[in-house]
Design an enzyme around this catalytic site. Structure first.
Site, short mmCIF file in Angstrom:
data_model
loop_
_atom_site.label_atom_id
_atom_site.label_comp_id
_atom_site.label_asym_id
_atom_site.label_seq_id
_atom_site.Cartn_x
_atom_site.Cartn_y
_atom_site.Cartn_z
N GLY A 121 0.81 -1.20 0.00
CA GLY A 121 0.00 0.00 0.00
C GLY A 121 0.85 1.26 0.00
CG ASP A 122 -1.19 4.96 -0.02
OD1 ASP A 122 -1.45 4.13 0.87
OD2 ASP A 122 -1.92 5.92 -0.27
CG ASN A 123 -0.43 5.30 4.34
OD1 ASN A 123 -0.05 6.44 4.09
ND2 ASN A 123 -1.70 5.01 4.48
#
Length: 374
Positions: A121-123
């Site tokens: 995921g982006d985080n």
């Protein structure tokens, strides 16, 4: 919380599956696989239906402590679906998904046997791209919304439902909080006054700490942390003397930053002794805002040279996947590839740190008075 290690939020995949089951039953019955966007991209590249623990943490039917699907919860959400058929296999963070299919490789102009890593995921990848893969660092994003996360080598039992106890995309855990109103709030005020970014920054810098008594609860879009989905923004403490453009500009930036400190404190011991905040997102380009974050949190702030941290993190994770068999560690790759921008360094100034304490308490008191502390 007991079964998942976190509280199921409305934005998770589980809610979308439940909605589809209720409102589009015919489409629901045709479900072949439940893949997150990056899982689908990996499927298109390789033909393999897999996922990894970081992104899977946000489905709402994944046990973040044991890193496996929580089948009891899934059965409540999608009782007619066979989990063995529709749920992808869970990879370890360092495992490859497979190799790019020959037809796709030709379409993309790639060579044979190109390995695809698990991704994330982006985080999770943003944490890798800032070097936040060991305890003691914080990644904080000043984007449209805000994110605060810190690495943990073990699963974290959080007291607050607002903390998402996600897995990292490195084999550890990455508890995080997300706020809804950061540059989305500051941009609204900036555009209201017709200011460009440079002029807005000048106004913020020219106003004193605390904006002469103005407090902004910048909940233009409701809020996730604190949990106030129906909240609206408040500009408090306005008088004929302090209602200036500069004070309003500063107060909205302070309010957005106080919200991130509020979330940071929810992470408890995990962030209490942090040595440094790695700052990313559009707001990180502002020297005034960087210093404000340092002074409000009492922690040194610095930006990575490559500000698109998620893209860099994806590249580092891919290199780890490709070179791990040769003994290359993720730590060594981050040390080699994550470089910090020395010119962006902001150390907390003791006098300003002290000055912000009563102003932050004022923010929390206004929050308590209007929303019961959420």
């Amino acid at each position: 919380m007991e079964k998942l290690g976190l509280v199921l939020q409305t934005g998770y995949t589980a809610s979308k599956v439940a909605w589809l089951r209720e409102h589009q039953p015919e489409a629901y019955r045709r479900i072949e696989s439940l893949l997150l966007p990056h899982d689908y991209l990996n499927f298109w590249l390789t033909g393999e239906r897999v996922t990894e623990a970081g992104d899977a943490s946000g489905t709402g039917y994944f046990d973040t402590r044991k890193r496996c699907w929580q089948l009891d919860v899934f059965a409540q959400i999608a009782p007619e679906l066979d989990p063995a058929r529709v749920l992808p296999r869970v990879l370890a963070a360092h495992e490859p998904v497979g190799v790019v299919c020959p037809a796709v490789a030709r379409e993309l102009g790639l060579g044979d046997h190109v390995v695809v890593s698990s991704g994330g995921g982006d985080n999770m990848l943003g944490a890798i791209g800032t070097g936040n893969i060991t305890p003691g660092l914080i990644t904080l994003s000043l984007g449209t919304s805000g994110t605060v996360c810190a690495y943990s080598a073990t699963a974290v039992e959080c007291d607050s439902a607002m903390v998402a106890n996600f897995c990292s995309s490195t084999g550890g855990w990455l508890p995080l909080i997300c706020t809804m109103n950061v540059t989305s709030a500051t941009t609204r005020v900036r555009e209201l006054f017709g200011l460009d970014l440079a002029a807005f920054g000048e106004r913020v810098a020219s106003a004193p700490i605390g904006a002469e008594g103005i407090t902004v609860l910048p909940f233009f879009n409701g809020e996730r942390v604190p949990m106030l989905p129906d909240a609206s923004a408040d500009f408090l403490g306005l008088t004929s003397l302090n209602t200036t453009q500069a004070n309003l500009c500063r107060a909205v930036v302070e309010g957005a930053t106080f919200g991130l400190r509020y979330g940071l404190e929810l992470l408890g011991d995990l962030t209490a002794g942090a040595s440094q905040i790695r700052l990313i997102g559009g707001g990180a380009n502002s020297p005034v805002w960087r210093q404000m974050v340092a002074d409000i949190t009492g922690t040194q702030v610095i930006c990575p040279e490559i500000t698109d941290a998620a893209a860099l993190g994806a590249a580092i994770q891919a290199a780890w996947c490709d070179q791990r068999s040769e003994g290359v560690t993720l730590e060594a790759l981050c040390e080699k590839l994550v470089h910090l921008d020395a010119q962006s360094l902001a150390d907390p100034h003791p006098e300003r740190v002290a000055a912000y304490q009563p102003i932050y308490r004022r923010y929390c008191a206004e929050l308590e008075q209007r929303h019961g502390g959420a």
